[in-house]
Scaffold this motif. Structure first.
Motif, PDB file in Angstrom:
ATOM      1  N   MET A   1       3.407   6.062   4.907  1.00 28.36           N
ATOM      2  CA  MET A   1       2.141   6.315   5.592  1.00 28.36           C
ATOM      3  C   MET A   1       1.518   4.974   5.987  1.00 28.36           C
ATOM      4  O   MET A   1       1.265   4.132   5.136  1.00 28.36           O
ATOM      5  CB  MET A   1       1.200   7.093   4.661  1.00 28.36           C
ATOM      6  CG  MET A   1       0.016   7.704   5.368  1.00 28.36           C
ATOM      7  SD  MET A   1      -1.030   8.647   4.222  1.00 28.36           S
ATOM      8  CE  MET A   1       0.108   9.912   3.657  1.00 28.36           C
TER       9      MET A   1
ATOM     10  N   GLN B   1      -0.992   5.104  11.807  1.00 29.52           N
ATOM     11  CA  GLN B   1      -0.809   6.555  11.828  1.00 29.52           C
ATOM     12  C   GLN B   1      -2.097   7.272  11.417  1.00 29.52           C
ATOM     13  O   GLN B   1      -2.485   8.275  12.027  1.00 29.52           O
ATOM     14  CB  GLN B   1       0.341   6.945  10.896  1.00 29.52           C
ATOM     15  CG  GLN B   1       1.691   6.415  11.345  1.00 29.52           C
ATOM     16  CD  GLN B   1       2.766   6.584  10.296  1.00 29.52           C
ATOM     17  OE1 GLN B   1       2.477   6.839   9.115  1.00 29.52           O
ATOM     18  NE2 GLN B   1       4.022   6.441  10.694  1.00 29.52           N
ATOM     19  N   LEU B   2      -2.748   6.741  10.406  1.00 29.19           N
ATOM     20  CA  LEU B   2      -4.021   7.322   9.974  1.00 29.19           C
ATOM     21  C   LEU B   2      -5.091   7.146  11.052  1.00 29.19           C
ATOM     22  O   LEU B   2      -5.919   8.034  11.263  1.00 29.19           O
ATOM     23  CB  LEU B   2      -4.479   6.678   8.659  1.00 29.19           C
ATOM     24  CG  LEU B   2      -3.535   6.835   7.463  1.00 29.19           C
ATOM     25  CD1 LEU B   2      -4.153   6.194   6.223  1.00 29.19           C
ATOM     26  CD2 LEU B   2      -3.238   8.308   7.205  1.00 29.19           C
ATOM     27  N   GLN B   3      -5.071   6.006  11.721  1.00 33.22           N
ATOM     28  CA  GLN B   3      -6.023   5.784  12.818  1.00 33.22           C
ATOM     29  C   GLN B   3      -5.804   6.797  13.941  1.00 33.22           C
ATOM     30  O   GLN B   3      -6.763   7.323  14.514  1.00 33.22           O
ATOM     31  CB  GLN B   3      -5.874   4.360  13.348  1.00 33.22           C
ATOM     32  CG  GLN B   3      -6.387   3.292  12.387  1.00 33.22           C
ATOM     33  CD  GLN B   3      -6.047   1.887  12.835  1.00 33.22           C
ATOM     34  OE1 GLN B   3      -5.038   1.660  13.503  1.00 33.22           O
ATOM     35  NE2 GLN B   3      -6.889   0.924  12.465  1.00 33.22           N
TER      36      GLN B   3
ATOM     37  N   VAL C   1      -7.215  10.252  12.716  1.00 33.58           N
ATOM     38  CA  VAL C   1      -8.682  10.322  12.723  1.00 33.58           C
ATOM     39  C   VAL C   1      -9.208  10.331  14.156  1.00 33.58           C
ATOM     40  O   VAL C   1     -10.115  11.107  14.495  1.00 33.58           O
ATOM     41  CB  VAL C   1      -9.279   9.151  11.918  1.00 33.58           C
ATOM     42  CG1 VAL C   1     -10.796   9.086  12.107  1.00 33.58           C
ATOM     43  CG2 VAL C   1      -8.942   9.301  10.436  1.00 33.58           C
TER      44      VAL C   1
ATOM     45  N   LEU D   1       4.113  10.495  11.301  1.00 39.20           N
ATOM     46  CA  LEU D   1       3.358  10.873  10.106  1.00 39.20           C
ATOM     47  C   LEU D   1       3.798  12.241   9.607  1.00 39.20           C
ATOM     48  O   LEU D   1       4.006  12.439   8.395  1.00 39.20           O
ATOM     49  CB  LEU D   1       1.858  10.876  10.428  1.00 39.20           C
ATOM     50  CG  LEU D   1       0.890  11.085   9.268  1.00 39.20           C
ATOM     51  CD1 LEU D   1       1.093  10.040   8.178  1.00 39.20           C
ATOM     52  CD2 LEU D   1      -0.544  11.053   9.778  1.00 39.20           C
TER      53      LEU D   1
ATOM     54  N   LEU E   1      -5.307  15.776   4.657  1.00 37.39           N
ATOM     55  CA  LEU E   1      -4.972  14.371   4.907  1.00 37.39           C
ATOM     56  C   LEU E   1      -6.069  13.676   5.698  1.00 37.39           C
ATOM     57  O   LEU E   1      -6.363  12.496   5.460  1.00 37.39           O
ATOM     58  CB  LEU E   1      -3.643  14.273   5.653  1.00 37.39           C
ATOM     59  CG  LEU E   1      -3.163  12.853   5.967  1.00 37.39           C
ATOM     60  CD1 LEU E   1      -3.024  12.023   4.691  1.00 37.39           C
ATOM     61  CD2 LEU E   1      -1.845  12.885   6.732  1.00 37.39           C
TER      62      LEU E   1
ATOM     63  N   HIS F   1      -8.770  12.221   3.473  1.00 33.94           N
ATOM     64  CA  HIS F   1      -8.336  10.983   2.812  1.00 33.94           C
ATOM     65  C   HIS F   1      -8.200   9.835   3.812  1.00 33.94           C
ATOM     66  O   HIS F   1      -8.516   8.684   3.495  1.00 33.94           O
ATOM     67  CB  HIS F   1      -7.007  11.213   2.093  1.00 33.94           C
ATOM     68  CG  HIS F   1      -7.111  12.141   0.923  1.00 33.94           C
ATOM     69  ND1 HIS F   1      -7.708  11.785  -0.270  1.00 33.94           N
ATOM     70  CD2 HIS F   1      -6.700  13.426   0.760  1.00 33.94           C
ATOM     71  CE1 HIS F   1      -7.660  12.788  -1.106  1.00 33.94           C
ATOM     72  NE2 HIS F   1      -7.049  13.808  -0.510  1.00 33.94           N
ATOM     73  N   ALA F   2      -7.731  10.148   5.020  1.00 33.30           N
ATOM     74  CA  ALA F   2      -7.559   9.102   6.033  1.00 33.30           C
ATOM     75  C   ALA F   2      -8.890   8.455   6.388  1.00 33.30           C
ATOM     76  O   ALA F   2      -8.980   7.233   6.529  1.00 33.30           O
ATOM     77  CB  ALA F   2      -6.910   9.696   7.289  1.00 33.30           C
ATOM     78  N   ARG F   3      -9.923   9.260   6.523  1.00 32.97           N
ATOM     79  CA  ARG F   3     -11.246   8.706   6.831  1.00 32.97           C
ATOM     80  C   ARG F   3     -11.731   7.787   5.719  1.00 32.97           C
ATOM     81  O   ARG F   3     -12.296   6.719   5.979  1.00 32.97           O
ATOM     82  CB  ARG F   3     -12.238   9.852   7.055  1.00 32.97           C
ATOM     83  CG  ARG F   3     -12.080  10.529   8.412  1.00 32.97           C
ATOM     84  CD  ARG F   3     -13.014  11.703   8.557  1.00 32.97           C
ATOM     85  NE  ARG F   3     -13.075  12.168   9.938  1.00 32.97           N
ATOM     86  CZ  ARG F   3     -13.220  13.447  10.291  1.00 32.97           C
ATOM     87  NH1 ARG F   3     -13.308  14.378   9.357  1.00 32.97           N
ATOM     88  NH2 ARG F   3     -13.292  13.774  11.563  1.00 32.97           N
TER      89      ARG F   3
END
Length: 317
Positions: free
Chosen positions: A1, A5-7, A10, A39, A64, A67-69
């Protein structure tokens, strides 16, 4: 992760589409699509539901996303702290403030904070805890100055106590029931109260049932803001239950009356509320220091207004 990918996840949630997410991130649409597919492949779970009208999230994706935020917010705090070490205190600070603090200590706190950290973009939410709690949980607030139910604190949040404050049933000055002595005499009145979406039963138990009083749930209006509550109490003759300190706040001074009821209500605790296991950035710590400095100054003051203020407040720090 990976962070990118998290950006992408979100940004897709905040904009509602892959194309808009790409614009907000300043990258290509293909790059966002690739990050999201990578992801999903890495986690081996479907995260998004793609449709012509836009995207939505599966239950896995929603989990997810929360948690990503939080991860991205914590990363922003780290970057801001490092910038401060380089001599540039920049970034954003988002704080939830319970309304009676807004009416008493907030202005001085903000002036002091702005003097110390003028380059921080400060965002203030004047919100009762029932409104602020979901924003804090999602990472849209850095911390909250408010009161939290102990059972919630042990599960999700941490609390640093600041003050104890008294509470009372209140009505407007001149209300027909201003001189009543029991909550039983107020059961035919309408009430304006604030509570979490699942908190009405617990509040009715606390204010009425434990005292042997039964009130119709239809008598209670859920007020989501101080302005709404004030309007309903002053113009619609509703009763409310709130911090006694509001009697002395400039906005309410002389307009609210705390009823001298036989039934007693426990004092409440004002705390700095944070997400459990999160780390506050330098700007957040500075704001809290400014708030405590202002509160201590007023607690030591001999001014008539401050003496009246601390008749119903007990300093814990």
């Amino acid at each position: 992760m990976k962070i990118h990918q998290l950006q992408a996840l979100v940004a897709s949630a905040e904009t509602g589409s892959i194309r808009a997410a790409a614009r907000s991130l300043g990258i290509s649409q293909a790059a966002v699509t690739r990050s999201l597919r990578e992801l999903e492949a890495a986690e081996q779970l479907p995260l998004l539901i793609r449709a012509p009208e836009g995207i939505s999230f599966t239950e896995y994706g929603k989990t997810l996303l929360t948690h990503a935020r939080l991860v991205l917010n914590q990363l922003e705090h780290a970057q801001n702290d490092l910038a401060r070490f380089r001599g540039r205190a920049e970034g954003r600070l988002s704080v939830g403030v319970t309304p009676w603090i807004t009416l008493t200590f907030l202005a001085e706190t903000v002036l002091l904070f702005r003097k110390r950290m003028p380059d921080i973009q400060l965002e203030l939410f004047e919100s009762l805890m029932a409104v602020a709690q979901p924003l804090l949980r999602a990472g849209d607030m850095d911390f909250v100055i408010g009161q939290l139910h102990p059972s919630t604190a042990t599960q999700e949040f941490s609390c640093e106590p600041v003050l104890n404050y008294e509470t009372a049933v209140m009505v407007r000055r001149g209300h027909p029931r201003q001189h009543c002595r029991s909550v039983h005499e107020l059961l035919d009145q309408d009430w304006a109260l604030n509570f979490a979406p699942d908190g009405q039963d617990a509040l009715i138990e606390y204010l009425f049932t434990r005292h042997g009083a039964q009130i119709e749930a239809s008598r209670i209006v859920r007020a989501q803001s101080l302005g709404t509550l004030q309007m309903l109490v002053e113009r619609a003759d509703m009763c409310t239950w709130c911090p006694t300190v509001l009697q002395t706040a400039p906005l309410f001074q002389g307009q609210l009356v705390a009823l001298a009821l036989n039934e007693k209500f426990d004092s409440r605790q004002l705390s700095i509320v944070t997400r459990r296991n999160s780390t506050l950035g330098g700007a957040a710590r500075c704001f809290i220091e400014c708030l405590l400095q202002v509160i201590r100054k007023h607690a030591r003051s001999a001014r008539k207004e401050d003496l009246a203020l601390f008749d119903t407040l007990t300093l814990l720090v």
